[in-house]
Motif scaffolding. Sequence first.
Motif, short mmCIF file in Angstrom:
data_model
loop_
_atom_site.label_atom_id
_atom_site.label_comp_id
_atom_site.label_asym_id
_atom_site.label_seq_id
_atom_site.Cartn_x
_atom_site.Cartn_y
_atom_site.Cartn_z
N ILE A 263 0.76 -1.54 0.07
CA ILE A 263 -0.09 -0.39 0.21
C ILE A 263 0.86 1.00 0.06
O ILE A 263 0.54 2.22 -0.46
N VAL B 255 -9.18 -5.83 -2.12
CA VAL B 255 -8.65 -4.80 -2.52
C VAL B 255 -9.29 -4.91 -3.75
O VAL B 255 -8.71 -6.27 -4.65
N TYR C 49 0.67 6.36 1.02
CA TYR C 49 0.14 5.57 2.12
C TYR C 49 1.60 4.93 3.55
O TYR C 49 2.41 4.24 2.72
#
Length: 233
Positions: A104, A127, A115
């Motif tokens: 991520i 996801v 992130y």
Amino acid sequence: MKKSILLLFFFIFRSILNAQVTYYITTDSIKMTEENYLQIKKEMNERKDLVGKYQEILIKSDHGNDTIIKTIKFEKITFAIGKNQKFYDPYAEQRKLIGSHFPIELFRDENDNYYDTDFLKGKPTVVNFWFTNCPPCIEEIPDLYKLKKEYDDSVNFIAITFESRKKVNKFLEKKPFFNFYHIPDSQKPINKLKVESYPITFLLNKEGEIVNIYGGNLFFQMQNLKNLLGWLK
């Protein structure tokens, strides 16, 4: 000299006492010692009718004082027929990522900041990779909406695309029920994950590790995903 030998035996004995024993349990409630597990894996790798046709999914690891219990699932891989009329796994590259951390931290938020590595930790995560001109992606949106509605805040729901935020927002004006957390403008990290076929959905555990992947329309694999979510929550 004798004192040194006694100390050595003491440390060896203490390490033996503190050694953790690993057990395995399948989603079908079959319990195995590590020896049993390794024997089964060996037999699966030696049988021509099984080798390369099943994937092992590590769902979770529970650590006790002297034991580790790993919950696993052996799942049959769905093959497609190629141009040469031979069977192949269209998601073989993504399947290699199972068990690893979902990166991520390669993606950027609406403020163009990366992130944090731990952004998805604490809850299981779904996801979904998609784009606005992908018919099967659009076709599965109602099922994704139902899934999110069912699990609500107990699961993270992320949608990722290479398209611009402007294009995604315009699309969502017509389909507001696709209410995932959207991360657009992500072509480079998508390339690193070697995602080329859409839609494709990754299921992550509470540690942000990839548990399983689902290629194609999720409708036909929804029960499988829900079963795993039941173990992950």
